[in-house]
Write a protein that holds these residues in place. Structure first.
Motif, mmCIF file in Angstrom:
data_model
loop_
_atom_site.group_PDB
_atom_site.id
_atom_site.type_symbol
_atom_site.label_atom_id
_atom_site.label_comp_id
_atom_site.label_asym_id
_atom_site.label_seq_id
_atom_site.Cartn_x
_atom_site.Cartn_y
_atom_site.Cartn_z
ATOM 1 N N ALA A 156 0.833 -1.203 0.000
ATOM 2 C CA ALA A 156 0.000 0.000 0.000
ATOM 3 C C ALA A 156 0.871 1.256 0.000
ATOM 4 O O ALA A 156 0.574 2.241 -0.693
ATOM 5 C CB ALA A 156 -0.926 -0.002 1.214
ATOM 6 N N LEU A 168 2.188 1.712 -3.478
ATOM 7 C CA LEU A 168 1.200 2.380 -4.323
ATOM 8 C C LEU A 168 1.212 3.884 -4.088
ATOM 9 O O LEU A 168 1.105 4.677 -5.040
ATOM 10 C CB LEU A 168 -0.204 1.827 -4.039
ATOM 11 N N ASP A 189 -1.198 -3.879 -7.548
ATOM 12 C CA ASP A 189 -2.500 -4.029 -6.910
ATOM 13 C C ASP A 189 -3.088 -5.417 -7.189
ATOM 14 O O ASP A 189 -3.643 -6.057 -6.294
ATOM 15 C CB ASP A 189 -3.450 -2.949 -7.415
ATOM 16 N N VAL A 220 -1.188 -6.557 -3.700
ATOM 17 C CA VAL A 220 -2.035 -5.904 -2.705
ATOM 18 C C VAL A 220 -3.297 -6.723 -2.438
ATOM 19 O O VAL A 220 -3.612 -7.061 -1.287
ATOM 20 C CB VAL A 220 -2.406 -4.471 -3.141
ATOM 21 N N GLY A 237 -11.346 -1.603 -1.121
ATOM 22 C CA GLY A 237 -10.320 -2.022 -2.067
ATOM 23 C C GLY A 237 -10.897 -2.650 -3.310
ATOM 24 O O GLY A 237 -10.441 -2.386 -4.429
ATOM 25 N N SER A 276 -9.756 -0.259 -6.493
ATOM 26 C CA SER A 276 -9.331 -0.967 -7.701
ATOM 27 C C SER A 276 -9.941 -0.334 -8.948
ATOM 28 O O SER A 276 -9.280 -0.177 -9.979
ATOM 29 C CB SER A 276 -9.715 -2.447 -7.614
ATOM 30 N N LEU A 329 -8.185 2.854 -9.666
ATOM 31 C CA LEU A 329 -6.857 2.610 -10.215
ATOM 32 C C LEU A 329 -6.935 2.288 -11.700
ATOM 33 O O LEU A 329 -6.097 2.742 -12.494
ATOM 34 C CB LEU A 329 -6.185 1.467 -9.465
ATOM 35 N N ASN A 354 -6.076 9.053 -5.294
ATOM 36 C CA ASN A 354 -5.395 7.758 -5.270
ATOM 37 C C ASN A 354 -4.352 7.714 -4.162
ATOM 38 O O ASN A 354 -4.206 6.693 -3.473
ATOM 39 C CB ASN A 354 -4.725 7.490 -6.619
ATOM 40 N N ALA A 409 -4.370 5.203 -0.777
ATOM 41 C CA ALA A 409 -3.254 4.322 -0.410
ATOM 42 C C ALA A 409 -2.749 4.632 0.996
ATOM 43 O O ALA A 409 -2.414 3.714 1.761
ATOM 44 C CB ALA A 409 -2.125 4.468 -1.426
#
Length: 212
Positions: A24, A27, A54, A58, A100, A105, A108, A120, A124
């Motif tokens: 994390a 990211l 990710d 992740v 997440g 996701s 992202l 973003n 994170a």
């Protein structure tokens, strides 16, 4: 045998949780690089790398951490709803998994097309901070029991529960590394099996409450 495999399950929980937090933070760094740069190539590369991390690290580490954490609560005398710190960790984990899967996701994937944003980075940071707070809860164990007037001692699950937890957690991690995205099917089957068979492990033992 039960103790050894329980320790291995705890080891996997600590390892996957620490890895989840580390990725994390990774990211966060990649998003920060993408936001700060004026070079399209650097921005696209950092965002694409964040998407790969990710999917391959992740998500799978989050699933492994959640699986082992829930099993260690349900399958040991700590219980899932007997102590506030365990219940708090469980609630935070559910929120993290939901955000997440359904929010971070998706954001992202959008960032790959439009570029990363401050949102973003904040997401994170919040993810890593929540995991760090859960680590503190595990060490401090604050707030006592959910029901102080009800003194019970749960049983420890048989060895197969911890054996299956370790093996399934590692297999799901390996599968995710190969296919590039989390696929926690085995973890879900194992959790359902454990919850269904839990009553067969033994009875909860009630102990007398001590005067404060």
């Amino acid at each position: 045998m039960t103790k050894r495999w329980r320790q291995l399950a705890l080891w996997l929980h600590i390892l996957s949780s620490a890895g989840w937090m580390a990725q994390a933070m990774t990211l966060c760094v990649l998003f920060s690089v993408g936001v700060a740069t004026d070079t399209p190539f650097v921005r696209d590369a950092s965002t694409s790398m964040a998407l790969a991390i990710d999917g391959r690290l992740v998500g799978p580490l989050a699933n492994a951490s959640a699986l082992t954490g829930i099993v260690l609560a349900v399958a040991t005398p700590w219980g899932l709803v007997r102590h506030w710190w365990v219940l708090a960790k469980f609630a935070i984990t559910l929120v993290q998994l939901y955000l997440g899967i359904f929010l971070l996701s998706g954001a992202l994937e959008d960032a790959v097309e439009t570029g990363p944003s401050v949102a973003n980075i904040v997401g994170a940071v919040l993810m890593a901070s929540a995991i760090a707070f859960q680590g503190w809860l595990s060490v401090a164990k604050p707030w006592g029991r959910v029901r102080p007037d009800r003194r019970t001692v749960g049983v420890t699950a048989p060895a197969w529960v911890f054996v299956a937890t370790v093996l399934v957690g590692l297999v799901d991690l390996a599968v995710a590394l190969v296919i590039g995205s989390p696929m926690p099917l085995l973890s879900m089957i194992l959790l359902v099996t454990i919850l269904v068979t839990r009553r067969r492990w033994g009875t909860v033992r009630r102990v007398a409450a001590t005067a404060s």
